[in-house]
Design an enzyme around this catalytic site. Structure first.
Site, PDB file in Angstrom:
ATOM      1  N   GLU A  96     -55.438  23.703 -12.641  1.00  0.00           N
ATOM      2  CA  GLU A  96     -55.272  24.870 -13.505  1.00  0.00           C
ATOM      3  C   GLU A  96     -56.088  26.029 -12.918  1.00  0.00           C
ATOM      4  O   GLU A  96     -57.135  25.815 -12.310  1.00  0.00           O
ATOM      5  CB  GLU A  96     -55.762  24.563 -14.928  1.00  0.00           C
ATOM      6  CG  GLU A  96     -55.185  23.295 -15.551  1.00  0.00           C
ATOM      7  CD  GLU A  96     -53.672  23.304 -15.716  1.00  0.00           C
ATOM      8  OE1 GLU A  96     -53.064  24.387 -15.720  1.00  0.00           O
ATOM      9  OE2 GLU A  96     -53.085  22.214 -15.837  1.00  0.00           O
ATOM     10  N   TYR A  97     -55.598  27.270 -13.099  1.00  0.00           N
ATOM     11  CA  TYR A  97     -56.346  28.414 -12.547  1.00  0.00           C
ATOM     12  C   TYR A  97     -57.648  28.615 -13.330  1.00  0.00           C
ATOM     13  O   TYR A  97     -57.710  28.258 -14.496  1.00  0.00           O
ATOM     14  CB  TYR A  97     -55.482  29.691 -12.579  1.00  0.00           C
ATOM     15  CG  TYR A  97     -55.237  30.258 -13.981  1.00  0.00           C
ATOM     16  CD1 TYR A  97     -56.230  30.982 -14.656  1.00  0.00           C
ATOM     17  CD2 TYR A  97     -54.019  30.079 -14.627  1.00  0.00           C
ATOM     18  CE1 TYR A  97     -56.018  31.486 -15.937  1.00  0.00           C
ATOM     19  CE2 TYR A  97     -53.801  30.579 -15.907  1.00  0.00           C
ATOM     20  CZ  TYR A  97     -54.805  31.280 -16.543  1.00  0.00           C
ATOM     21  OH  TYR A  97     -54.595  31.781 -17.802  1.00  0.00           O
ATOM     22  N   GLU A 123     -52.028  26.298 -10.549  1.00  0.00           N
ATOM     23  CA  GLU A 123     -51.098  26.639 -11.642  1.00  0.00           C
ATOM     24  C   GLU A 123     -51.202  28.117 -12.006  1.00  0.00           C
ATOM     25  O   GLU A 123     -52.286  28.672 -12.072  1.00  0.00           O
ATOM     26  CB  GLU A 123     -51.443  25.761 -12.853  1.00  0.00           C
ATOM     27  CG  GLU A 123     -50.885  26.244 -14.173  1.00  0.00           C
ATOM     28  CD  GLU A 123     -51.853  27.145 -14.938  1.00  0.00           C
ATOM     29  OE1 GLU A 123     -51.378  28.182 -15.435  1.00  0.00           O
ATOM     30  OE2 GLU A 123     -53.041  26.834 -15.037  1.00  0.00           O
ATOM     31  N   GLU A 126     -48.755  32.023 -16.232  1.00  0.00           N
ATOM     32  CA  GLU A 126     -48.572  33.400 -16.723  1.00  0.00           C
ATOM     33  C   GLU A 126     -47.432  34.106 -15.998  1.00  0.00           C
ATOM     34  O   GLU A 126     -46.831  35.045 -16.534  1.00  0.00           O
ATOM     35  CB  GLU A 126     -49.873  34.200 -16.592  1.00  0.00           C
ATOM     36  CG  GLU A 126     -50.245  34.664 -15.201  1.00  0.00           C
ATOM     37  CD  GLU A 126     -50.932  33.605 -14.357  1.00  0.00           C
ATOM     38  OE1 GLU A 126     -51.452  33.950 -13.285  1.00  0.00           O
ATOM     39  OE2 GLU A 126     -50.949  32.419 -14.760  1.00  0.00           O
ATOM     40  N   SER A 170     -55.696  35.379 -14.560  1.00  0.00           N
ATOM     41  CA  SER A 170     -54.243  35.447 -14.817  1.00  0.00           C
ATOM     42  C   SER A 170     -53.800  36.892 -15.047  1.00  0.00           C
ATOM     43  O   SER A 170     -52.693  37.269 -14.663  1.00  0.00           O
ATOM     44  CB  SER A 170     -53.851  34.576 -16.008  1.00  0.00           C
ATOM     45  OG  SER A 170     -54.464  35.028 -17.192  1.00  0.00           O
ATOM     46  N   ARG A 171     -54.666  37.711 -15.660  1.00  0.00           N
ATOM     47  CA  ARG A 171     -54.323  39.129 -15.846  1.00  0.00           C
ATOM     48  C   ARG A 171     -54.315  39.853 -14.494  1.00  0.00           C
ATOM     49  O   ARG A 171     -53.432  40.663 -14.214  1.00  0.00           O
ATOM     50  CB  ARG A 171     -55.309  39.819 -16.797  1.00  0.00           C
ATOM     51  CG  ARG A 171     -54.882  39.830 -18.251  1.00  0.00           C
ATOM     52  CD  ARG A 171     -55.057  38.516 -18.941  1.00  0.00           C
ATOM     53  NE  ARG A 171     -56.468  38.156 -19.110  1.00  0.00           N
ATOM     54  CZ  ARG A 171     -56.875  36.967 -19.547  1.00  0.00           C
ATOM     55  NH1 ARG A 171     -55.985  36.022 -19.827  1.00  0.00           N
ATOM     56  NH2 ARG A 171     -58.162  36.696 -19.690  1.00  0.00           N
TER      57      ARG A 171
END
Length: 295
Positions: A96-97, A123, A126, A170-171
């Site tokens: 997972e990130y 991953e 998003e 993720s942003r």
């Protein structure tokens, strides 16, 4: 992914919090059964079993000939160590990130994966969300003058999930995926630890000199939300419409991972993905350094 492999890939899930629980559920999905075989899970808690999936020790997972793949779903601060151990043991890794909380560590792990001939997949669900697909269509072919992406949420423990530029990567990945590689202009961090409040403000620039503000704001009472405002030479975009539930995004991410296991992703696509991931991790590292310098 039409033909079934001669042997299914045995999978262990490390960490059974929110993300790990979703991974366990998806591994039981009929879509997964053609290629993946869930062997068990690893947890620091003594759970015995979860929904008929057995708990196994980390040592057994690393040694097991049955296990080909590890899904790393633990807190971010432990990702680097787990990835290294499973790659050293000759296992493929989905994580997972963010994959690590440092750019240098990520570089080392990519090199280790290449040396061992194993898949290392970070991953990024998003990028599979309906909101992102809407933004991608809206932004396509337009020239950005300036824009902002602000994210609000309740507090997050930095010790477990990393500096805000990493926990919020993720942003940043959205911005890089929408507007290309970015240059860092400035970064500040406002903190009131006694109030569990923090606000990180980052100024970025696109290759065409468009200006972007990225803000991560966390504190008690702040609802999880994203606010966008993009000004183009041809109009503006000031909100993302509500698109309902994002269905099966972790399953879709798993499909991408399986394609990599089956050697069905081109070298060009793999290189482009790695370049984007490392660009984002590099920016996150630089943002962290800049904020710490100003303290």
């Amino acid at each position: 992914m039409d033909a079934e492999p001669k042997r299914k890939f045995g999978v262990v899930v490390v960490g059974v919090g929110r993300a790990g629980s979703v991974r366990l559920r998806d591994l039981k999905d009929p879509r997964s059964a053609a290629f993946l075989n869930l062997i068990g899970f690893v947890s620091r808690r003594e759970l015995g079993s979860l929904d008929e999936v057995r708990q196994i020790s980390l040592e057994d997972a690393l040694r097991s000939q049955e296990i080909d793949v590890a899904y790393i779903c633990s807190e971010s601060s432990s990702h680097e160590d787990y990835i290294r151990q499973f790659l050293q043991a000759g296992k493929h890794v989905l994580v997972e990130y963010p994959m690590t909380l440092s750019f240098a560590a990520a570089q080392e792990l990519w090199e280790l994966a290449a040396q061992k001939g194993r898949v290392l997949h970070e991953e990024h669900v998003e990028l599979l969300m309906e909101e992102f697909e809407f933004l991608r269509r809206e932004v396509l072919g337009k020239e950005l003058l300036k824009g902002s992406l602000r994210f609000t949420a309740s507090p997050l423990e930095e010790e477990r999930f990393g500096f805000p530029a990493f926990s919020g990567i993720s942003r940043l990945t959205w911005l890089v995926s929408l507007f290309g590689e970015l240059s860092l202009i400035s970064a500040t961090l406002e903190e009131r630890k006694e109030d569990q409040y923090m606000k990180m403000t980052v100024q970025l620039e696109t290759q065409n000199k468009g200006l972007l503000s990225w803000i991560e704001e966390k504190g008690p009472g702040l609802k999880r939300n994203r606010y966008v405002n993009f000004q183009f030479t041809s109009g503006s975009l000031e909100e993302v419409p509500s698109v309902g539930v994002n269905k099966n995004i972790f399953l879709k991410d798993q499909d991408i991972f399986v394609q990599k296991l089956l050697d069905q992703v081109s070298a060009e696509d793999l290189a482009a993905e790695k370049k984007r991931i490392m660009h984002c991790l590099g920016l996150a590292s630089d943002i962290q350094k800049l904020c710490h310098q100003k303290k």
